[in-house]
Design a protein around this motif. Structure first.
Motif, PDB file in Angstrom:
ATOM      1  N   THR A   3       0.835  -1.202   0.000  1.00  0.00           N
ATOM      2  CA  THR A   3       0.000   0.000   0.000  1.00  0.00           C
ATOM      3  C   THR A   3       0.869   1.250   0.000  1.00  0.00           C
ATOM      4  N   ALA A   4       1.906   1.221   0.816  1.00  0.00           N
ATOM      5  CA  ALA A   4       2.813   2.379   0.887  1.00  0.00           C
ATOM      6  C   ALA A   4       3.488   2.630  -0.454  1.00  0.00           C
ATOM      7  N   ARG A   5       3.939   1.565  -1.126  1.00  0.00           N
ATOM      8  CA  ARG A   5       4.577   1.742  -2.430  1.00  0.00           C
ATOM      9  C   ARG A   5       3.589   2.278  -3.462  1.00  0.00           C
ATOM     10  N   ALA A   6       2.365   1.757  -3.427  1.00  0.00           N
ATOM     11  CA  ALA A   6       1.382   2.195  -4.416  1.00  0.00           C
ATOM     12  C   ALA A   6       0.998   3.657  -4.229  1.00  0.00           C
ATOM     13  N   MET A   7       1.025   4.129  -2.963  1.00  0.00           N
ATOM     14  CA  MET A   7       0.603   5.508  -2.687  1.00  0.00           C
ATOM     15  C   MET A   7       1.777   6.454  -2.499  1.00  0.00           C
ATOM     16  N   PHE A   8       3.017   5.906  -2.596  1.00  0.00           N
ATOM     17  CA  PHE A   8       4.217   6.719  -2.440  1.00  0.00           C
ATOM     18  C   PHE A   8       4.254   7.417  -1.089  1.00  0.00           C
ATOM     19  N   ILE A   9       3.931   6.681  -0.038  1.00  0.00           N
ATOM     20  CA  ILE A   9       3.978   7.204   1.329  1.00  0.00           C
ATOM     21  C   ILE A   9       4.712   6.207   2.209  1.00  0.00           C
ATOM     22  N   HIS A  10       5.039   6.635   3.419  1.00  0.00           N
ATOM     23  CA  HIS A  10       5.754   5.780   4.362  1.00  0.00           C
ATOM     24  C   HIS A  10       4.798   4.742   4.956  1.00  0.00           C
ATOM     25  N   PRO A  11       5.274   3.503   5.231  1.00  0.00           N
ATOM     26  CA  PRO A  11       4.408   2.483   5.848  1.00  0.00           C
ATOM     27  C   PRO A  11       3.774   2.932   7.153  1.00  0.00           C
ATOM     28  N   ASN A  12       4.490   3.741   7.934  1.00  0.00           N
ATOM     29  CA  ASN A  12       3.895   4.215   9.194  1.00  0.00           C
ATOM     30  C   ASN A  12       2.700   5.137   8.935  1.00  0.00           C
TER      31      ASN A  12
END
Length: 408
Positions: free
Chosen positions: A354-363
């Motif tokens: 999800t983080a990779r798909a949205m270009f955000i940090h996992p936290n």
């Protein structure tokens, strides 16, 4: 010679019946305080029963074998409502007073030689009258029980149909329904928090057929033991319970589960009172229909825990509830929570994906998913909750394609 003498005694006793009936009424007025408080019509009915009883005794005294049913028939002159006017205990007092009056009066009306024979016959006859009175009241209780069962079934059916009105409330009250929590002694305890709330419980009827009245009695007793109030009815192959006076319906229904047949037991949501119980009933019935789609569901299960299954089975109320209460809050603002949970579900529940798909940090993903759980009550990381969220998002997009618009 003996038969001829007995016939003569019976004739003399027959001639004394008028005086005995008058004396019996006077004795009731004097010795029974509650008798004088009855209406004139009720006292007249009692007078007819007393006179009928004395006449029946004379006929029985004349020929016991030919008039063996007289003790039971003596109550035939009283209307059916007679058993509601005076209690069985009061009836016993009437019989006792009448017998004592006859024993004290008969000596002034009959020759001394007749007295022992009359006393002996009176003792035997009094026993038969006692059995007859018990039979009359037992039959009245059975009829009352059958009527109450029909009335209770009518009330429950009205709740299920959504036809609850003031007449239903009064009928339920006649059955002893208060809708309030009860103490261990079974008395209402209206001070209990949530004591006025009501819910409807639906499940399969018992596979054995002990009789709906017996089941209803057992359910009401068990509900009182649990501190609640209950109305119960069999409707075809299902058992329906209207439960009141409990803020923890699942815990209460767990104590009633033994009265249901095998299969799911669905508890509708709590509503304010009996008049609003159709909302709970509708959800419970829809939940029972949809419950087979969730084999691992707890027993009992809340109808709101079956929202996805209910919506898939065609329950429009469940669809709107998911779209309004779950999907709707996620569209507020910039819709970032909606995008995050949608991507998370499409990514197979992987935070990293999800983080990779949205270009955000996992936290950041973890924080947003936590917020989704706080807002909707469903945690995306829980398999069951994620299923509910996926169904809610699908329905929300169908019913509310434009974020921020009201759900149809």
């Amino acid at each position: 010679m003996v038969a001829k003498g007995h016939k003569a005694r019976a004739e003399r006793l027959q001639n004394a019946t008028g005086a005995l009936a008058t004396a019996a009424m006077a004795a009731m007025e004097e010795k029974l305080p509650w008798f004088g408080k009855l209406s004139a019509q009720d006292r007249s009915w009692i007078g007819l029963v007393a006179q009928s009883g004395i006449t029946a005794f004379v006929d029985w005294f004349r020929d016991p074998e030919a008039h063996s049913s007289m003790p039971t028939r003596m109550f035939g002159s009283a209307p059916r409502e007679f058993t509601r006017v005076i209690s069985l205990h009061q009836t016993v007092d009437l019989v006792r007073t009448t017998i004592e009056m006859i024993e004290n009066t008969i000596g002034d009306l009959l020759p001394a030689d007749d007295i022992p024979f009359v006393h002996e016959a009176m003792n035997r006859y009094a026993r038969e009258v006692a059995f007859a009175a018990a039979t009359v009241y037992a039959q009245a209780a059975e009829m009352r029980g059958a009527w109450d069962a029909r009335l209770e079934a009518l009330v429950v059916d009205s709740v299920i149909r959504g036809e609850a009105d003031e007449s239903v409330r009064s009928r339920a009250s006649a059955l002893g329904w208060t809708g309030s929590a009860r103490t261990a002694a079974g008395t209402p305890n209206a001070g209990t928090p949530g004591s006025a709330e009501v819910c409807v419980v639906v499940g399969r009827a018992p596979s054995t057929e002990p009789g709906s009245t017996n089941v209803a009695d057992a359910v009401r007793h068990a509900a009182r033991e649990a501190g609640a109030d209950a109305l119960c009815a069999m409707q075809g192959d299902r058992l329906v319970i209207v439960l009141g006076g409990t803020s923890k319906p699942v815990e209460t229904v767990q104590r009633l589960a033994e009265f249901f047949g095998p299969g799911p037991i669905v508890v509708g949501p709590l509503v304010p009172d009996l008049m609003a119980a159709v909302t709970s009933a509708r959800a419970a019935v829809a939940g029972l229909r949809a419950a087979p789609a969730w084999p691992a569901a707890p027993r009992p299960v809340l109808a709101d825990e079956l929202l996805p299954e209910r919506s898939l089975s065609g329950d429009g109320h469940a669809r709107r509830q998911l779209a309004t209460d779950v999907y709707g809050p996620l569209t507020i603002g910039d819709g970032v929570l909606l995008d995050t949970v949608s991507t998370y579900l499409d990514s197979g529940g992987s935070i990293e994906a999800t983080a990779r798909a949205m270009f955000i940090h996992p936290n950041t993903v973890r924080y947003r998913l936590k917020r989704v759980g706080e807002i909707t009550g469903y945690s995306p990381g829980n398999p069951r909750d994620s299923f509910t969220l996926r169904v809610a998002l699908t329905l929300g997009r169908l019913l509310n394609p434009d974020p921020g618009a009201s759900v149809l």
